[in-house]
Design an enzyme around this catalytic site. Structure first.
Site, short mmCIF file in Angstrom:
data_model
loop_
_atom_site.label_atom_id
_atom_site.label_comp_id
_atom_site.label_asym_id
_atom_site.label_seq_id
_atom_site.Cartn_x
_atom_site.Cartn_y
_atom_site.Cartn_z
N HIS A 122 -5.84 -133.95 19.73
CA HIS A 122 -6.46 -134.37 18.43
C HIS A 122 -7.56 -133.21 17.92
O HIS A 122 -8.35 -132.63 19.03
CB HIS A 122 -7.17 -135.56 18.55
CG HIS A 122 -6.32 -136.72 18.57
ND1 HIS A 122 -5.73 -137.61 17.30
CD2 HIS A 122 -5.42 -137.38 19.58
CE1 HIS A 122 -5.19 -138.28 17.54
NE2 HIS A 122 -4.73 -138.34 18.81
N ALA A 169 0.28 -132.27 43.81
CA ALA A 169 -0.11 -133.69 43.12
C ALA A 169 -1.71 -133.49 42.79
O ALA A 169 -2.49 -132.80 43.68
CB ALA A 169 0.00 -134.63 44.47
N THR A 174 -3.34 -125.72 33.11
CA THR A 174 -3.73 -125.56 31.67
C THR A 174 -3.22 -124.09 31.02
O THR A 174 -3.54 -123.84 29.93
CB THR A 174 -5.19 -125.46 31.76
OG1 THR A 174 -5.66 -124.59 32.71
CG2 THR A 174 -5.84 -126.78 32.17
N LYS A 175 -2.52 -123.41 32.05
CA LYS A 175 -2.04 -122.13 31.86
C LYS A 175 -0.61 -121.97 32.36
O LYS A 175 -0.12 -122.79 33.32
CB LYS A 175 -2.91 -121.00 32.44
CG LYS A 175 -4.19 -121.03 31.62
CD LYS A 175 -5.21 -119.85 32.54
CE LYS A 175 -6.59 -119.71 31.54
NZ LYS A 175 -7.29 -118.66 32.35
N ARG A 189 -4.22 -123.28 39.95
CA ARG A 189 -3.79 -121.79 40.18
C ARG A 189 -2.71 -121.72 41.13
O ARG A 189 -2.50 -122.33 42.08
CB ARG A 189 -5.02 -121.06 40.78
CG ARG A 189 -5.54 -121.70 41.99
CD ARG A 189 -6.95 -121.22 42.47
NE ARG A 189 -7.36 -121.49 43.71
CZ ARG A 189 -7.06 -120.72 44.78
NH1 ARG A 189 -6.35 -119.92 44.95
NH2 ARG A 189 -7.40 -121.34 46.28
#
Length: 204
Positions: A122, A169, A174-175, A189
């Site tokens: 959003h 887990a 995010t990348k 990572r």
């Protein structure tokens, strides 16, 4: 002009059709859409199981497909309202997963429990409006073949997870994750990669 183009070009007609498909303030289609429209539009492969308690929030104006011999477990939610959702063959969508398009999931992907994969965000830039009513932004998520994602992970919009990768887990991805990698943490990572020369998983 096609019927779809005519609807899109007329704001009042578009609003009315939207109301016919979706109750105001909700993110799931009306019962008649689920029973009488979706089964004839969306594709489900042979031998695939979608459990009774799964919430399939599917709309006819976006695509949904799932290949053969796949399974979606109870209490999962699949939503294609803002983007197509594609799930391959022999995939396992675990208990209480949430998948919001645009998302493409490959073959033999294994998703454990309580995973959120959302290609939706959003807007928040206009401080005079709550984020709930601001314009949504979508970015494609791609999970390639043979990926295993552990319980309680989050995969954010725009991410690609490469073939035969493992996400530990509780990770937040995010990348992009390269193929044949093991990634853990928040943000996730890479801690291991497969070395084809030595035929072994090696620490990074």
């Amino acid at each position: 002009m096609s019927l779809l183009s005519a609807i899109k070009s007329n704001p009042k007609l578009k609003k009315f059709v939207h109301w016919l498909l979706i109750p105001r303030g909700q993110a799931r289609p009306r019962l008649w859409v689920r029973l009488l429209v979706n089964p004839f539009i969306h594709k489900k492969g042979k031998g695939t199981i979608i459990r009774f308690n799964t919430r399939m929030d599917l709309f006819p104006f976006k695509n949904f497909s799932i290949g053969s011999k796949s399974i979606i477990e109870d209490f999962a939610t699949i939503n294609n309202g803002v983007g197509d959702v594609s799930i391959g063959n022999n995939a396992g969508i675990g208990l209480s997963n949430v998948i919001i398009g645009p998302v493409k999931i490959g073959n033999y992907v294994m998703l454990a429990q309580n995973i959120v994969i959302s290609g939706l965000n959003h807007g928040y830039e206009d401080i005079n409006l709550p984020p709930r009513v601001q314009k949504v932004v979508t970015k494609q998520i791609t999970i390639e073949d043979n990926v295993w994602i552990g319980a309680n992970c989050v995969v954010t919009a725009g991410v690609t997870i490469g073939k035969h990768s493992v996400i530990g887990a509780g990770s937040v991805v995010t990348k992009n994750i390269a193929p044949y990698s093991v990634a853990v943490g928040n943000p996730a990572r890479v801690i291991k990669k497969y070395n084809f020369e030595t035929s072994s998983w090696e620490k990074v």
